[in-house]
Design a protein around this motif. Structure first.
Motif, PDB file in Angstrom:
ATOM      1  N   ILE A   1      -6.506   4.233   9.014  1.00  0.00           N
ATOM      2  CA  ILE A   1      -6.166   4.723  10.358  1.00  0.00           C
ATOM      3  C   ILE A   1      -7.430   4.864  11.201  1.00  0.00           C
ATOM      4  O   ILE A   1      -7.495   4.420  12.358  1.00  0.00           O
ATOM      5  CB  ILE A   1      -5.421   6.068  10.266  1.00  0.00           C
ATOM      6  CG1 ILE A   1      -4.016   5.869   9.712  1.00  0.00           C
ATOM      7  CG2 ILE A   1      -5.354   6.746  11.638  1.00  0.00           C
ATOM      8  CD1 ILE A   1      -3.288   7.156   9.388  1.00  0.00           C
ATOM      9  N   ILE A   2      -8.453   5.469  10.631  1.00  0.00           N
ATOM     10  CA  ILE A   2      -9.709   5.660  11.350  1.00  0.00           C
ATOM     11  C   ILE A   2     -10.452   4.335  11.502  1.00  0.00           C
ATOM     12  O   ILE A   2     -11.024   4.041  12.568  1.00  0.00           O
ATOM     13  CB  ILE A   2     -10.579   6.699  10.623  1.00  0.00           C
ATOM     14  CG1 ILE A   2      -9.877   8.064  10.607  1.00  0.00           C
ATOM     15  CG2 ILE A   2     -11.955   6.818  11.279  1.00  0.00           C
ATOM     16  CD1 ILE A   2     -10.563   9.110   9.754  1.00  0.00           C
ATOM     17  N   ALA A   3     -10.437   3.520  10.451  1.00  0.00           N
ATOM     18  CA  ALA A   3     -11.145   2.237  10.499  1.00  0.00           C
ATOM     19  C   ALA A   3     -10.579   1.339  11.596  1.00  0.00           C
ATOM     20  O   ALA A   3     -11.333   0.730  12.368  1.00  0.00           O
ATOM     21  CB  ALA A   3     -11.057   1.547   9.142  1.00  0.00           C
ATOM     22  N   ILE A   4      -9.242   1.259  11.695  1.00  0.00           N
ATOM     23  CA  ILE A   4      -8.621   0.440  12.741  1.00  0.00           C
ATOM     24  C   ILE A   4      -8.885   1.044  14.113  1.00  0.00           C
ATOM     25  O   ILE A   4      -9.086   0.321  15.095  1.00  0.00           O
ATOM     26  CB  ILE A   4      -7.110   0.304  12.480  1.00  0.00           C
ATOM     27  CG1 ILE A   4      -6.861  -0.498  11.199  1.00  0.00           C
ATOM     28  CG2 ILE A   4      -6.408  -0.359  13.664  1.00  0.00           C
ATOM     29  CD1 ILE A   4      -5.413  -0.546  10.768  1.00  0.00           C
ATOM     30  N   GLY A   5      -8.894   2.378  14.188  1.00  0.00           N
ATOM     31  CA  GLY A   5      -9.170   3.023  15.468  1.00  0.00           C
ATOM     32  C   GLY A   5     -10.564   2.732  15.978  1.00  0.00           C
ATOM     33  O   GLY A   5     -10.780   2.551  17.183  1.00  0.00           O
TER      34      GLY A   5
ATOM     35  N   LEU B   1       0.829  -1.214   0.000  1.00  0.00           N
ATOM     36  CA  LEU B   1       0.000   0.000   0.000  1.00  0.00           C
ATOM     37  C   LEU B   1       0.856   1.254   0.000  1.00  0.00           C
ATOM     38  O   LEU B   1       0.671   2.158  -0.832  1.00  0.00           O
ATOM     39  CB  LEU B   1      -0.924  -0.009   1.223  1.00  0.00           C
ATOM     40  CG  LEU B   1      -1.767   1.252   1.441  1.00  0.00           C
ATOM     41  CD1 LEU B   1      -2.727   1.475   0.270  1.00  0.00           C
ATOM     42  CD2 LEU B   1      -2.525   1.185   2.760  1.00  0.00           C
ATOM     43  N   ILE B   2       1.808   1.331   0.927  1.00  0.00           N
ATOM     44  CA  ILE B   2       2.620   2.546   1.050  1.00  0.00           C
ATOM     45  C   ILE B   2       3.531   2.720  -0.157  1.00  0.00           C
ATOM     46  O   ILE B   2       3.719   3.851  -0.652  1.00  0.00           O
ATOM     47  CB  ILE B   2       3.422   2.518   2.360  1.00  0.00           C
ATOM     48  CG1 ILE B   2       2.471   2.608   3.554  1.00  0.00           C
ATOM     49  CG2 ILE B   2       4.439   3.657   2.401  1.00  0.00           C
ATOM     50  CD1 ILE B   2       3.158   2.581   4.894  1.00  0.00           C
ATOM     51  N   SER B   3       4.101   1.642  -0.671  1.00  0.00           N
ATOM     52  CA  SER B   3       4.976   1.753  -1.849  1.00  0.00           C
ATOM     53  C   SER B   3       4.198   2.216  -3.071  1.00  0.00           C
ATOM     54  O   SER B   3       4.688   3.039  -3.857  1.00  0.00           O
ATOM     55  CB  SER B   3       5.643   0.406  -2.134  1.00  0.00           C
ATOM     56  OG  SER B   3       6.480   0.028  -1.067  1.00  0.00           O
ATOM     57  N   THR B   4       2.990   1.707  -3.245  1.00  0.00           N
ATOM     58  CA  THR B   4       2.156   2.145  -4.378  1.00  0.00           C
ATOM     59  C   THR B   4       1.777   3.607  -4.237  1.00  0.00           C
ATOM     60  O   THR B   4       1.830   4.378  -5.215  1.00  0.00           O
ATOM     61  CB  THR B   4       0.892   1.275  -4.470  1.00  0.00           C
ATOM     62  OG1 THR B   4       1.266  -0.094  -4.609  1.00  0.00           O
ATOM     63  CG2 THR B   4       0.041   1.688  -5.663  1.00  0.00           C
TER      64      THR B   4
ATOM     65  N   LEU C   1      -4.526   6.650   3.279  1.00  0.00           N
ATOM     66  CA  LEU C   1      -3.831   6.357   4.526  1.00  0.00           C
ATOM     67  C   LEU C   1      -4.711   6.651   5.736  1.00  0.00           C
ATOM     68  O   LEU C   1      -4.693   5.913   6.726  1.00  0.00           O
ATOM     69  CB  LEU C   1      -2.541   7.170   4.611  1.00  0.00           C
ATOM     70  CG  LEU C   1      -1.486   6.835   3.550  1.00  0.00           C
ATOM     71  CD1 LEU C   1      -0.395   7.897   3.520  1.00  0.00           C
ATOM     72  CD2 LEU C   1      -0.865   5.461   3.810  1.00  0.00           C
ATOM     73  N   LEU C   2      -5.507   7.721   5.676  1.00  0.00           N
ATOM     74  CA  LEU C   2      -6.347   8.095   6.815  1.00  0.00           C
ATOM     75  C   LEU C   2      -7.529   7.152   7.007  1.00  0.00           C
ATOM     76  O   LEU C   2      -7.950   6.901   8.136  1.00  0.00           O
ATOM     77  CB  LEU C   2      -6.849   9.531   6.649  1.00  0.00           C
ATOM     78  CG  LEU C   2      -5.820  10.646   6.830  1.00  0.00           C
ATOM     79  CD1 LEU C   2      -6.455  12.007   6.558  1.00  0.00           C
ATOM     80  CD2 LEU C   2      -5.240  10.612   8.242  1.00  0.00           C
TER      81      LEU C   2
ATOM     82  N   ILE D   1       0.414   6.251   9.690  1.00  0.00           N
ATOM     83  CA  ILE D   1       0.429   7.640  10.172  1.00  0.00           C
ATOM     84  C   ILE D   1       1.680   8.367   9.692  1.00  0.00           C
ATOM     85  O   ILE D   1       1.604   9.515   9.199  1.00  0.00           O
ATOM     86  CB  ILE D   1       0.335   7.677  11.709  1.00  0.00           C
ATOM     87  CG1 ILE D   1      -1.011   7.113  12.181  1.00  0.00           C
ATOM     88  CG2 ILE D   1       0.509   9.105  12.227  1.00  0.00           C
ATOM     89  CD1 ILE D   1      -1.083   6.881  13.676  1.00  0.00           C
ATOM     90  N   ALA D   2       2.838   7.731   9.839  1.00  0.00           N
ATOM     91  CA  ALA D   2       4.087   8.378   9.435  1.00  0.00           C
ATOM     92  C   ALA D   2       4.116   8.638   7.935  1.00  0.00           C
ATOM     93  O   ALA D   2       4.592   9.700   7.487  1.00  0.00           O
ATOM     94  CB  ALA D   2       5.275   7.513   9.843  1.00  0.00           C
ATOM     95  N   ALA D   3       3.610   7.701   7.146  1.00  0.00           N
ATOM     96  CA  ALA D   3       3.574   7.904   5.700  1.00  0.00           C
ATOM     97  C   ALA D   3       2.708   9.110   5.349  1.00  0.00           C
ATOM     98  O   ALA D   3       3.072   9.920   4.476  1.00  0.00           O
ATOM     99  CB  ALA D   3       3.046   6.649   5.007  1.00  0.00           C
ATOM    100  N   ALA D   4       1.577   9.255   6.017  1.00  0.00           N
ATOM    101  CA  ALA D   4       0.695  10.396   5.759  1.00  0.00           C
ATOM    102  C   ALA D   4       1.366  11.711   6.148  1.00  0.00           C
ATOM    103  O   ALA D   4       1.319  12.698   5.395  1.00  0.00           O
ATOM    104  CB  ALA D   4      -0.618  10.220   6.531  1.00  0.00           C
ATOM    105  N   LEU D   5       2.010  11.746   7.309  1.00  0.00           N
ATOM    106  CA  LEU D   5       2.636  12.984   7.775  1.00  0.00           C
ATOM    107  C   LEU D   5       3.796  13.399   6.874  1.00  0.00           C
ATOM    108  O   LEU D   5       3.938  14.584   6.534  1.00  0.00           O
ATOM    109  CB  LEU D   5       3.115  12.810   9.217  1.00  0.00           C
ATOM    110  CG  LEU D   5       2.042  12.843  10.301  1.00  0.00           C
ATOM    111  CD1 LEU D   5       2.620  12.451  11.650  1.00  0.00           C
ATOM    112  CD2 LEU D   5       1.400  14.229  10.386  1.00  0.00           C
TER     113      LEU D   5
END
Length: 533
Positions: free
Chosen positions: A474-478, A97-100, A470-471, A342-346
């Motif tokens: 993050i929200i879904a897992i939260g 996901l992050i690499s794409t 990315l968000l 989170i870090a990837a988004a920031l």
């Protein structure tokens, strides 16, 4: 007709690598078709792994699945042996996901586009290979292969001090990785049979002295990658000079290799040595949490502040994996996944801000909220996740680690109380420096008057899409942590049980030390019989 066995993992690992070698033969000099080609390959690999894991992987099993073993270089004992379980599968999906998204984030690269996307696809393949490798030599090979593209990506497309940052990165990580090879050789050649297979090594009975030495070697290598204080100093320099897409992968995926290696090799293969080192890991984890938080608070460079924040957040991984509880181990893996998103988004949003302001110094920004309301909103959402706002993944992961540490019956109450209080200091400082960042960057007084075109300054649809991808998890897992935890819960429980089975039998303990192995404020252990030699 016989069923055809599809080599899913081999295809997932080699697709980006093979596709990368077609790039030099493409005639596009400006890179327009190359960037779309690379993005298409990244997306295809993400779809392939999603299909394979959805239809071929059983989340109700903690055992290795999709196992593929081929003899590669028999003279060296090197086999192409890959497989996935609850520990590696979610990290492979995170990597894809992050690499794409990083490939999508790098659509504006104009300098040497062919080389850039070649290296990005090579890095894509290597990082998946690290998480899937079940042969120690193959693991080491993939680990080394991942270092080369990162070094070149920083040294060519980085900032003004890129050569210094890239050289520091390669020196730290390459020298430390030698310890992986030395430890692997020591374990493989012990006994009557020589094997580099991780499963077989996990079933071997090693002398405690050899386990401790191998554990120390692995720990040094993974401490640099995680990173663990005081072997962390390469990280702020690398992040401050790397381009945004490279920082996304560096923070979102590569740091997780350190945590993964600790669980896969140090804990799962060397549980008796882990019993000896666990208190040290807890102490180092707390140091990471507190030091990283205060270091971030003292930074005026936006990227260096976020990099120091990563050091703090990865400290929770150490505390979780050394807790001797399944919930603590569960929280450590969840923290790796959460921090990766989170870090990837920031770092992506930091790069978007830099493209418009051409500075990373926060005191040179200020007042950007009016010019960039969409970026401000996205940056705020990602920052809230980083400071562990309830309802986001950061809150769930850090809370789970705390619960695992507090519920541990292996450490004394005084030790757990001290760990909790010190870690709480880091948690208190974290919202202070993150909210301070939002205030200075988006509402502070700007010394330089930026002249934005309102149609050009704010987030473009591509940037909104990358951040949203990315968000949303993050929200879904939260809100519903089981979306992530069900993929690895059985595995973390199995690893925690294996470590607990390696604990010595307590034969003498004071009344105040009941049910506690590491039991005094000086971290000394009661007298024990070490049943493991």
């Amino acid at each position: 007709m016989a069923n055809i066995q599809i080599p899913w993992l081999t295809a997932i690992i080699l697709l980006p690598l093979c596709a990368a070698f077609a790039i030099p033969f493409m005639s596009d000099k400006e890179g327009r078709s190359v960037r779309w080609y690379a993005l298409g390959i990244g997306l295809a690999d993400l779809v392939l792994m999603s299909y394979a894991f959805w239809y071929q992987y059983d989340i109700n099993s903690s055992e290795l699945q999709l196992i593929e073993t081929y003899s590669w270089v028999p003279q060296l004992g090197l086999n192409w042996s890959v497989g996935v379980d609850g520990l590696s599968m979610p990290l492979i999906v995170l990597s894809g996901l992050i690499s794409t998204l990083a490939l999508l984030a790098s659509m504006k690269v104009e300098r040497k586009p062919k080389l850039f996307y070649f290296l990005m696809l090579l890095l894509y393949s290597a990082q998946i290979g690290v998480f899937a490798a079940q042969d120690l030599l193959l693991f080491f090979l993939m680990w080394e292969l991942e270092l080369v593209p990162v070094y070149i990506l920083i040294s060519i497309w980085g900032g003004p001090k890129r050569l210094y940052a890239a050289t520091k990165f390669i020196l730290y990580t390459a020298l430390a990785s030698i310890f992986i090879l030395v430890a692997a050789l020591g374990l493989a050649f012990y006994g009557d049979t020589v094997t580099f297979n991780m499963t077989e090594l996990g079933m071997k009975q090693f002398p405690l002295a050899l386990e401790v030495l191998a554990y120390a070697g692995f720990l040094i290598a993974f401490a640099v990658k995680l990173p663990i204080f005081p072997l962390h100093t390469w990280l702020p320099d690398a992040h401050s000079e790397a381009s945004a897409p490279v920082s996304m992968i560096l923070a979102g995926v590569l740091l997780k290799m350190g945590g993964y290696g600790l669980i896969r090799l140090n804990i799962e293969m060397l549980p008796h040595a882990h019993v000896k080192f666990a208190p040290l890991l807890v102490i180092l984890g707390v140091i990471n949490i507190v030091y990283g938080a205060f270091a971030a608070f003292g930074q005026t460079n936006l990227k260096r502040r976020l990099a120091s924040s990563s050091i703090s957040h990865m400290g929770f991984v150490l505390v979780g994996i050394a807790s001797f509880t399944s919930i603590g181990m569960n929280g450590a893996v969840l923290q790796m996944l959460s921090h990766g998103l989170i870090a990837a988004a920031l770092f992506f949003l930091c790069g978007s801000t830099y493209e418009r302001t051409h500075t990373l110094m926060m005191d040179e920004m200020g007042g950007l909220a009016k010019a960039m309301p969409k970026i401000f909103a996205l940056f705020t959402a990602a920052s809230m996740a980083s400071l562990a706002l309830p309802g986001m993944s950061g809150f769930v992961s850090e809370l789970t680690v705390f619960l695992g540490a507090v519920q541990s019956d292996v450490y004394s109450s005084s030790f757990k109380m001290m760990v909790t209080l010190l870690a709480a200091v880091g948690l208190i400082v974290t919202p202070i420096y993150l909210l301070s960042t939002l205030r200075v960057v988006f509402y502070g007084k700007n010394e330089t008057e930026f002249k934005f075109d309102k149609f050009q300054a704010d987030a473009k649809p591509r940037e909104i899409f990358v951040t949203a991808c990315l968000l949303i998890p993050i929200i879904a897992i939260g809100l519903y942590p089981k979306l992530a935890t069900t993929t690895y819960d059985l595995k973390t429980t199995q690893v925690a049980s294996r470590v607990r089975a390696a604990l010595p039998v307590i034969v003498e303990q004071q009344p105040t030390q009941k049910n506690s192995y590491f039991s005094s404020t000086a971290f000394s252990a009661p007298k024990v019989i070490d049943t493991n030699g």
